[in-house]
Enzyme design. Sequence first.
Site, short mmCIF file in Angstrom:
data_model
loop_
_atom_site.label_atom_id
_atom_site.label_comp_id
_atom_site.label_asym_id
_atom_site.label_seq_id
_atom_site.Cartn_x
_atom_site.Cartn_y
_atom_site.Cartn_z
N GLN A 12 0.00 -4.54 14.48
CA GLN A 12 -1.14 -5.69 14.72
C GLN A 12 -0.54 -6.55 15.36
O GLN A 12 -1.44 -7.68 16.07
CB GLN A 12 -1.60 -6.15 13.60
CG GLN A 12 -0.85 -6.77 12.56
CD GLN A 12 0.09 -6.07 11.58
OE1 GLN A 12 -0.18 -4.86 11.48
NE2 GLN A 12 0.79 -6.63 10.61
N SER A 64 0.83 -1.13 0.03
CA SER A 64 -0.06 0.12 -0.08
C SER A 64 0.83 1.29 0.07
O SER A 64 0.25 2.34 -0.29
CB SER A 64 -0.78 -0.23 1.01
OG SER A 64 -0.26 0.28 2.47
N GLY A 65 2.23 1.03 0.29
CA GLY A 65 2.96 2.38 0.29
C GLY A 65 3.04 2.86 1.81
O GLY A 65 3.44 3.97 2.02
N LYS A 66 2.39 1.97 2.68
CA LYS A 66 2.54 2.40 4.25
C LYS A 66 3.93 2.50 4.65
O LYS A 66 4.12 3.54 5.34
CB LYS A 66 1.63 1.05 4.64
CG LYS A 66 1.69 1.29 6.22
CD LYS A 66 0.89 0.46 7.02
CE LYS A 66 1.38 -1.13 6.60
NZ LYS A 66 2.45 -1.62 7.34
N CYS A 102 -9.93 -6.73 -2.98
CA CYS A 102 -11.10 -5.69 -2.51
C CYS A 102 -12.11 -6.50 -1.74
O CYS A 102 -12.12 -7.94 -1.81
CB CYS A 102 -11.66 -5.01 -3.61
SG CYS A 102 -12.58 -6.09 -4.82
N GLU A 128 3.93 -2.58 11.83
CA GLU A 128 3.42 -3.87 11.98
C GLU A 128 2.76 -3.87 13.42
O GLU A 128 2.95 -5.00 13.94
CB GLU A 128 4.53 -4.68 11.79
CG GLU A 128 5.21 -4.80 10.49
CD GLU A 128 4.23 -5.14 9.11
OE1 GLU A 128 3.30 -5.69 9.40
OE2 GLU A 128 4.88 -5.07 8.20
ZN LIG Z 1 -11.15 -6.65 -6.56
#
Ligand SMILES: [Zn+2]
Length: 213
Positions: A92, A19-21, A190, A90
């Site tokens: 979590q 995600s580019g986090k 998604c 990280e």
């Molecule tokens: Zn999708």
Amino acid sequence: MNQTFNRGCLESIIGTMFSGKSKALIERGYRASEFGGVSVYYFKPKLDTRDVEITSRNGEKAQAVLLERGMDIMEYTQNIPHPSMIIIDEAQFFDESLLYAVQLLRLKGHNIIVAGLDKDFRGQPFGIMPAIMALSDTQIRKIYPVCSIEGCVEDGSLPQRLRNGEPDSALSPTVVIEGSSDDIAYRPVCQLHHTVPDLAEYIENRLETVIPE
Ligand SMILES: [Zn+2]
């Protein structure tokens, strides 16, 4: 410590893999140190043994201290300048003690950015992240890459776990690090393309553990 003013700020950055986090974290750290003259400290859980660096996809790196438990951050930040910027990636994977540690650090005036996944591979709340988001002051940023299914343009907001190339069962353990066993891989997908076999069974099992008051 009776100080309740001049406290620092806590913000969260939520993002799936790719995600580019990490890039966002490194940029924030760079900005704080280069333009703000603030000392920046990076931390990661020891469980995530892939490396001791926070690495963005385009190769930028920041050296991180690996912590066994969330509370260990207190020891490493005892003598740092006030205010500093503390970046935790990280998150979590950390235990509950991090929730209290970050609040103490905030009371000491430090600014803290906590990054991680808000949902596990089942799409369920992941560890302490929902509580970190609740504690955040103003900023909760969610950054996602595009869904990894070809042709899909939606946000890849969920981590799809693959075991030997197939969607993994919801009855598998919550934490399995990529590359650690079998052929485990993660990719962002998604809502529509998130596939979790046995999810209803997992949720039913969890429901049975809830004891009504
Ligand atoms: Zn999708």
